[in-house]
Write a protein that holds these residues in place. Structure first.
Motif, PDB file in Angstrom:
ATOM      1  N   GLY A  14       4.097  32.324  59.520  1.00  0.00           N
ATOM      2  CA  GLY A  14       5.138  31.570  58.842  1.00  0.00           C
ATOM      3  C   GLY A  14       4.553  30.632  57.806  1.00  0.00           C
ATOM      4  O   GLY A  14       3.338  30.441  57.739  1.00  0.00           O
ATOM      5  N   GLU A  15       5.423  30.055  57.013  1.00  0.00           N
ATOM      6  CA  GLU A  15       4.989  29.143  55.961  1.00  0.00           C
ATOM      7  C   GLU A  15       4.173  28.004  56.564  1.00  0.00           C
ATOM      8  O   GLU A  15       4.555  27.400  57.565  1.00  0.00           O
ATOM      9  CB  GLU A  15       6.209  28.587  55.223  1.00  0.00           C
ATOM     10  CG  GLU A  15       5.832  27.774  54.014  1.00  0.00           C
ATOM     11  CD  GLU A  15       7.051  27.297  53.235  1.00  0.00           C
ATOM     12  OE1 GLU A  15       6.939  26.261  52.557  1.00  0.00           O
ATOM     13  OE2 GLU A  15       8.103  27.958  53.311  1.00  0.00           O
ATOM     14  N   ASP A  16       3.036  27.726  55.946  1.00  0.00           N
ATOM     15  CA  ASP A  16       2.127  26.711  56.462  1.00  0.00           C
ATOM     16  C   ASP A  16       2.682  25.304  56.262  1.00  0.00           C
ATOM     17  O   ASP A  16       3.232  24.985  55.201  1.00  0.00           O
ATOM     18  CB  ASP A  16       0.773  26.818  55.748  1.00  0.00           C
ATOM     19  CG  ASP A  16      -0.246  25.856  56.315  1.00  0.00           C
ATOM     20  OD1 ASP A  16      -0.273  25.676  57.547  1.00  0.00           O
ATOM     21  OD2 ASP A  16      -1.022  25.272  55.529  1.00  0.00           O
ATOM     22  N   HIS A  17       2.569  24.495  57.316  1.00  0.00           N
ATOM     23  CA  HIS A  17       2.861  23.070  57.223  1.00  0.00           C
ATOM     24  C   HIS A  17       2.229  22.376  58.425  1.00  0.00           C
ATOM     25  O   HIS A  17       1.960  23.011  59.451  1.00  0.00           O
ATOM     26  CB  HIS A  17       4.369  22.793  57.126  1.00  0.00           C
ATOM     27  CG  HIS A  17       5.176  23.339  58.257  1.00  0.00           C
ATOM     28  ND1 HIS A  17       5.319  22.694  59.473  1.00  0.00           N
ATOM     29  CD2 HIS A  17       5.883  24.485  58.363  1.00  0.00           C
ATOM     30  CE1 HIS A  17       6.093  23.409  60.268  1.00  0.00           C
ATOM     31  NE2 HIS A  17       6.436  24.498  59.618  1.00  0.00           N
ATOM     32  N   PRO A  18       1.954  21.083  58.304  1.00  0.00           N
ATOM     33  CA  PRO A  18       1.306  20.359  59.402  1.00  0.00           C
ATOM     34  C   PRO A  18       2.117  20.420  60.694  1.00  0.00           C
ATOM     35  O   PRO A  18       3.350  20.401  60.672  1.00  0.00           O
ATOM     36  CB  PRO A  18       1.228  18.916  58.884  1.00  0.00           C
ATOM     37  CG  PRO A  18       1.293  19.036  57.396  1.00  0.00           C
ATOM     38  CD  PRO A  18       2.168  20.227  57.130  1.00  0.00           C
ATOM     39  N   GLY A  19       1.418  20.503  61.814  1.00  0.00           N
ATOM     40  CA  GLY A  19       2.045  20.440  63.118  1.00  0.00           C
ATOM     41  C   GLY A  19       2.288  21.776  63.804  1.00  0.00           C
ATOM     42  O   GLY A  19       2.703  21.803  64.966  1.00  0.00           O
ATOM     43  N   MET A  40      -6.763  31.446  64.142  1.00  0.00           N
ATOM     44  CA  MET A  40      -5.707  30.838  63.336  1.00  0.00           C
ATOM     45  C   MET A  40      -6.273  30.540  61.953  1.00  0.00           C
ATOM     46  O   MET A  40      -7.402  30.073  61.838  1.00  0.00           O
ATOM     47  CB  MET A  40      -5.220  29.539  63.978  1.00  0.00           C
ATOM     48  CG  MET A  40      -4.661  29.698  65.362  1.00  0.00           C
ATOM     49  SD  MET A  40      -4.084  28.121  66.009  1.00  0.00           S
ATOM     50  CE  MET A  40      -4.387  28.349  67.753  1.00  0.00           C
ATOM     51  N   THR A  41      -5.462  30.815  60.937  1.00  0.00           N
ATOM     52  CA  THR A  41      -5.926  30.563  59.579  1.00  0.00           C
ATOM     53  C   THR A  41      -4.732  30.474  58.635  1.00  0.00           C
ATOM     54  O   THR A  41      -3.623  30.855  58.969  1.00  0.00           O
ATOM     55  CB  THR A  41      -6.899  31.676  59.112  1.00  0.00           C
ATOM     56  OG1 THR A  41      -7.527  31.281  57.901  1.00  0.00           O
ATOM     57  CG2 THR A  41      -6.183  32.998  58.926  1.00  0.00           C
ATOM     58  N   VAL A  42      -4.989  29.959  57.450  1.00  0.00           N
ATOM     59  CA  VAL A  42      -3.992  29.948  56.392  1.00  0.00           C
ATOM     60  C   VAL A  42      -4.395  31.036  55.403  1.00  0.00           C
ATOM     61  O   VAL A  42      -5.523  31.068  54.912  1.00  0.00           O
ATOM     62  CB  VAL A  42      -3.923  28.568  55.691  1.00  0.00           C
ATOM     63  CG1 VAL A  42      -2.944  28.610  54.536  1.00  0.00           C
ATOM     64  CG2 VAL A  42      -3.534  27.491  56.698  1.00  0.00           C
ATOM     65  N   LEU A  43      -3.466  31.947  55.151  1.00  0.00           N
ATOM     66  CA  LEU A  43      -3.673  33.047  54.203  1.00  0.00           C
ATOM     67  C   LEU A  43      -2.625  32.898  53.115  1.00  0.00           C
ATOM     68  O   LEU A  43      -1.431  33.032  53.400  1.00  0.00           O
ATOM     69  CB  LEU A  43      -3.538  34.402  54.906  1.00  0.00           C
ATOM     70  CG  LEU A  43      -4.537  34.666  56.028  1.00  0.00           C
ATOM     71  CD1 LEU A  43      -4.119  35.880  56.850  1.00  0.00           C
ATOM     72  CD2 LEU A  43      -5.930  34.852  55.458  1.00  0.00           C
ATOM     73  N   ALA A  49      -1.465  33.116  63.173  1.00  0.00           N
ATOM     74  CA  ALA A  49      -2.145  32.849  64.439  1.00  0.00           C
ATOM     75  C   ALA A  49      -2.043  34.058  65.350  1.00  0.00           C
ATOM     76  O   ALA A  49      -0.994  34.716  65.405  1.00  0.00           O
ATOM     77  CB  ALA A  49      -1.534  31.637  65.131  1.00  0.00           C
ATOM     78  N   ILE A  50      -3.124  34.322  66.050  1.00  0.00           N
ATOM     79  CA  ILE A  50      -3.134  35.301  67.128  1.00  0.00           C
ATOM     80  C   ILE A  50      -3.709  34.571  68.331  1.00  0.00           C
ATOM     81  O   ILE A  50      -4.798  34.005  68.255  1.00  0.00           O
ATOM     82  CB  ILE A  50      -3.977  36.539  66.790  1.00  0.00           C
ATOM     83  CG1 ILE A  50      -3.443  37.213  65.535  1.00  0.00           C
ATOM     84  CG2 ILE A  50      -3.991  37.510  67.966  1.00  0.00           C
ATOM     85  CD1 ILE A  50      -4.297  38.363  65.050  1.00  0.00           C
ATOM     86  N   LEU A  51      -2.957  34.541  69.414  1.00  0.00           N
ATOM     87  CA  LEU A  51      -3.341  33.785  70.601  1.00  0.00           C
ATOM     88  C   LEU A  51      -3.402  34.704  71.816  1.00  0.00           C
ATOM     89  O   LEU A  51      -2.513  35.547  72.000  1.00  0.00           O
ATOM     90  CB  LEU A  51      -2.314  32.687  70.892  1.00  0.00           C
ATOM     91  CG  LEU A  51      -1.890  31.793  69.729  1.00  0.00           C
ATOM     92  CD1 LEU A  51      -0.669  30.975  70.111  1.00  0.00           C
ATOM     93  CD2 LEU A  51      -3.030  30.889  69.333  1.00  0.00           C
ATOM     94  N   MET A 125     -13.555  40.660  62.739  1.00  0.00           N
ATOM     95  CA  MET A 125     -13.863  40.698  61.313  1.00  0.00           C
ATOM     96  C   MET A 125     -13.142  39.576  60.590  1.00  0.00           C
ATOM     97  O   MET A 125     -11.987  39.279  60.886  1.00  0.00           O
ATOM     98  CB  MET A 125     -13.443  42.032  60.692  1.00  0.00           C
ATOM     99  CG  MET A 125     -13.741  42.060  59.206  1.00  0.00           C
ATOM    100  SD  MET A 125     -13.488  43.610  58.296  1.00  0.00           S
ATOM    101  CE  MET A 125     -12.453  44.615  59.246  1.00  0.00           C
ATOM    102  N   SER A 126     -13.855  38.961  59.653  1.00  0.00           N
ATOM    103  CA  SER A 126     -13.222  38.002  58.750  1.00  0.00           C
ATOM    104  C   SER A 126     -13.755  38.263  57.353  1.00  0.00           C
ATOM    105  O   SER A 126     -14.906  38.652  57.170  1.00  0.00           O
ATOM    106  CB  SER A 126     -13.495  36.559  59.184  1.00  0.00           C
ATOM    107  OG  SER A 126     -14.873  36.284  59.150  1.00  0.00           O
ATOM    108  N   THR A 127     -12.883  38.087  56.383  1.00  0.00           N
ATOM    109  CA  THR A 127     -13.244  38.304  54.989  1.00  0.00           C
ATOM    110  C   THR A 127     -12.811  37.101  54.170  1.00  0.00           C
ATOM    111  O   THR A 127     -11.906  36.357  54.566  1.00  0.00           O
ATOM    112  CB  THR A 127     -12.563  39.567  54.416  1.00  0.00           C
ATOM    113  OG1 THR A 127     -11.158  39.361  54.382  1.00  0.00           O
ATOM    114  CG2 THR A 127     -12.899  40.796  55.246  1.00  0.00           C
ATOM    115  N   SER A 128     -13.450  36.923  53.035  1.00  0.00           N
ATOM    116  CA  SER A 128     -13.045  35.852  52.128  1.00  0.00           C
ATOM    117  C   SER A 128     -13.479  36.195  50.706  1.00  0.00           C
ATOM    118  O   SER A 128     -14.370  37.020  50.505  1.00  0.00           O
ATOM    119  CB  SER A 128     -13.647  34.510  52.554  1.00  0.00           C
ATOM    120  OG  SER A 128     -15.055  34.563  52.518  1.00  0.00           O
TER     121      SER A 128
END
Length: 179
Positions: A14-19, A40-43, A49-51, A125-128
């Protein structure tokens, strides 16, 4: 007598925001469950998030029941699936793979193809992307963990992988993980 742990895999986007992490983790804790593993990351502008949530079958059911309301209040898309413990293969040796190259389409696919063709599982895997210092050239970086079967001749695999990456103009490293 060993008891099999029970888990729930939750994906949230979902849209990123604090909390967001606070509210997700609180809802899980309040139902009597624990986050055992997560990514968890911001894309772009989205929080992902995957938990892996651990709990008794009835506490996991409570988490499943609160997810629709959490989805509405957080403005996220949330999916979940029950799972069991991961079976650990004792004959797999964990290796780290790091690749850096000028950014272009297909890098992830080519790396995945190399390992899939050899029956090697990509476990993480992580990419950037980033701009190269001084030139500003668009760069791409990949870090992955692979499980190499113990019967694999590592020196041959490493040489084959390096030749493969050289042919694609990728700078690569394949080395054992230090646990």
């Amino acid at each position: 007598m060993s008891t099999q742990k029970t888990f729930l895999v939750i994906s949230a986007l979902g849209e990123d925001h604090p909390g967001l992490v606070n509210k997700l983790s609180r809802a899980i804790l309040e139902q009597g469950c624990n986050i055992e593993d997560s990514r968890m990351t911001v894309l772009g502008g989205e929080f992902a998030a995957i938990l892996l949530v651990e709990g008794k079958w009835n506490t996991l059911a409570k988490v499943e029941n609160v997810l629709p309301e959490l989805e509405r209040t957080l403005g996220m898309t949330i999916n979940c699936k029950r799972t069991g413990e991961r079976s650990r293969s004792s004959d797999k040796v964990p290796y780290g793979v790091d690749v850096v190259a000028m950014d272009h389409p297909g890098i992830v696919n080519k790396l995945a193809e190399f390992f899939a063709d050899r029956g090697i599982n990509i476990e993480d895997m992580s990419t950037s992307t980033y701009s190269a210092a001084h030139t500003g050239t668009p760069m791409f970086a990949v870090h992955m963990t692979v499980g190499i079967p113990g019967s694999t001749h590592i020196a041959s695999l490493r040489e084959e992988f390096m030749d493969y990456c050289d042919g694609l103009n990728l700078d690569a490293v394949l080395e054992p993980l230090k646990m």
